[in-house]
Design an enzyme around this catalytic site. Structure first.
Site, PDB file in Angstrom:
ATOM      1  N   LYS A  69       0.717 -10.632   7.911  1.00  0.00           N
ATOM      2  CA  LYS A  69       0.887  -9.230   8.281  1.00  0.00           C
ATOM      3  C   LYS A  69      -0.483  -8.800   8.780  1.00  0.00           C
ATOM      4  CE  LYS A  69       1.531  -4.525   6.602  1.00  0.00           C
ATOM      5  NZ  LYS A  69       1.730  -3.633   5.424  1.00  0.00           N
ATOM      6  N   ARG A 101      -9.030  -1.334   4.926  1.00  0.00           N
ATOM      7  CA  ARG A 101      -8.872  -1.007   3.506  1.00  0.00           C
ATOM      8  C   ARG A 101      -9.644  -1.948   2.596  1.00  0.00           C
ATOM      9  NH1 ARG A 101      -5.083   2.686   1.937  1.00  0.00           N
ATOM     10  NH2 ARG A 101      -3.623   3.413   3.521  1.00  0.00           N
ATOM     11  N   TYR A 103      -2.097 -10.965   4.242  1.00  0.00           N
ATOM     12  CA  TYR A 103      -2.157  -9.572   4.679  1.00  0.00           C
ATOM     13  C   TYR A 103      -3.606  -9.255   5.007  1.00  0.00           C
ATOM     14  CZ  TYR A 103      -1.578  -4.441   4.455  1.00  0.00           C
ATOM     15  OH  TYR A 103      -1.578  -3.095   4.720  1.00  0.00           O
ATOM     16  N   THR A 118       0.825  -1.199   0.000  1.00  0.00           N
ATOM     17  CA  THR A 118       0.000   0.000   0.000  1.00  0.00           C
ATOM     18  C   THR A 118       0.860   1.250   0.000  1.00  0.00           C
ATOM     19  OG1 THR A 118      -1.644  -1.218   1.291  1.00  0.00           O
ATOM     20  CG2 THR A 118      -1.886   1.164   1.167  1.00  0.00           C
ATOM     21  N   THR A 119       1.859   1.287   0.869  1.00  0.00           N
ATOM     22  CA  THR A 119       2.747   2.451   0.961  1.00  0.00           C
ATOM     23  C   THR A 119       3.526   2.647  -0.326  1.00  0.00           C
ATOM     24  OG1 THR A 119       2.954   1.968   3.320  1.00  0.00           O
ATOM     25  CG2 THR A 119       4.494   3.572   2.413  1.00  0.00           C
ATOM     26  N   TYR A 175     -12.620  -4.922  -2.364  1.00  0.00           N
ATOM     27  CA  TYR A 175     -13.720  -4.443  -3.205  1.00  0.00           C
ATOM     28  C   TYR A 175     -14.767  -5.523  -3.493  1.00  0.00           C
ATOM     29  CZ  TYR A 175     -16.422  -1.995  -6.712  1.00  0.00           C
ATOM     30  OH  TYR A 175     -17.462  -1.420  -7.393  1.00  0.00           O
ATOM     31  N   ILE A 227       5.912  -5.173   9.637  1.00  0.00           N
ATOM     32  CA  ILE A 227       6.030  -4.601   8.298  1.00  0.00           C
ATOM     33  C   ILE A 227       5.561  -3.163   8.435  1.00  0.00           C
ATOM     34  CG2 ILE A 227       5.241  -4.698   5.905  1.00  0.00           C
ATOM     35  CD1 ILE A 227       5.082  -7.707   6.147  1.00  0.00           C
TER      36      ILE A 227
END
Length: 291
Positions: free
Chosen positions: A160, A137, A132, A43-44, A106, A202
């Site tokens: 994560k 999100r 993850y 994401t980052t 989504y 992370i």
């Protein structure tokens, strides 16, 4: 397999193009400062606005530049299971140690769909998978019972965890086994996460403060909780400031302050951080001793 401070790498863009030379220098700095692994294309790293070709290139460059000094956990997630598999195949061919695969976003699959997504990947590519879980999100939560089913697959090695519920660390350890690698995905909760059995983080903040984050993780691993608490207090304002506006805008602003070669540019729909956010980052960097 993985432990300590592992930055979720920001990706430098200059004039809209991946800045490979700045990224390679950034990787060298991260390793020199004590980071124990690298995660590109999360994401980052703005993977959501990369082309497939860019995504693959960022992973390849990370592995090339790391040159075996630390393991690379390649971001391979997608809400399209077949696309995630293609990412994993590229990452394996490039030499990644594992794939970080986010729960499908989504689409909002049920728990059987979540299990089927990861099982499909595990059956078709033997690259180790780090789940993850970030329901804030994705909307989709990998529930503990589903995670236990996934942990039984030979290539699903850990998670994560950014679900925001520290109690899940214990629940997941009991369900998945003590050898299931649990890495925090929330810098601000990492102290509690580690105390409850986590083995690393992370980290977003490690982009900006890699040495401090590495020292924090080392203190936790050694059971030096007084030192860990002191470092937590020193880093906490930075943890908050880096999310004072849409990420990774504040992260890139901070990196640009520290490294002239790292552009603050982000890709739409992300925008540069607000004046208030920049001021919060400035203040937090001073508290952390980064200025």
């Amino acid at each position: 397999m993985f432990s300590g401070s592992i930055p979720a790498l920001a990706t430098p863009f200059r004039d809209g193009v991946f800045d490979e030379s700045a990224f390679r220098a950034f990787i060298d700095w991260q390793i020199a400062e004590g980071s124990k692994g690298l995660v590109p294309c999360g994401t980052t790293g703005e993977s959501a606005t990369m082309t497939i070709e860019e995504h693959n290139r960022v992973i390849e460059v990370t592995i090339e530049q790391a040159a075996g000094r630390v393991p690379v956990i390649a971001g391979c997630g997608s809400n399209d299971t077949v696309v995630a598999l293609e990412h994993m195949k590229v990452a394996k061919a490039a030499g990644a140690a594992a794939a970080l695969v986010v729960a499908p976003y989504y689409n909002k699959p049920n728990q059987e769909g979540v299990y089927a997504h990861f099982a499909y990947l595990a059956e078709r590519c033997d690259l180790p998978i780090m789940l993850y879980n970030v329901p804030s999100r994705t909307i989709t939560d990998i529930e503990t019972a589903t995670m236990a089913r996934l942990a039984a697959l030979p290539t699903v090695i850990g998670v994560k965890d950014a679900c925001g519920n520290v109690a899940r660390v214990t629940a997941q350890r009991l369900a998945c086994g003590a050898g299931f690698c649990q890495l925090s995905g929330n810098d601000d909760m990492a102290l509690g996460f580690m105390a409850m059995g986590g083995v690393g983080c992370i980290s977003v903040t490690a982009n900006v403060a890699p040495r401090l984050c590495a020292e924090f993780q080392a203190a936790c691993a050694a059971g030096d909780w007084d030192i860990a608490l002191q470092l937590q207090d020193r880093l906490y304002p930075l943890h908050a400031a880096l999310f004072s506006d849409a990420s990774p805008g504040p992260v890139k602003y901070a990196l640009n302050r520290m490294r002239n070669d790292f552009s603050p540019d982000v890709r739409l729909p992300m925008t540069l951080p607000s004046a208030a956010s920049r001021a919060a980052v400035d203040a937090a960097m001073e508290i952390a001793g980064l200025t």
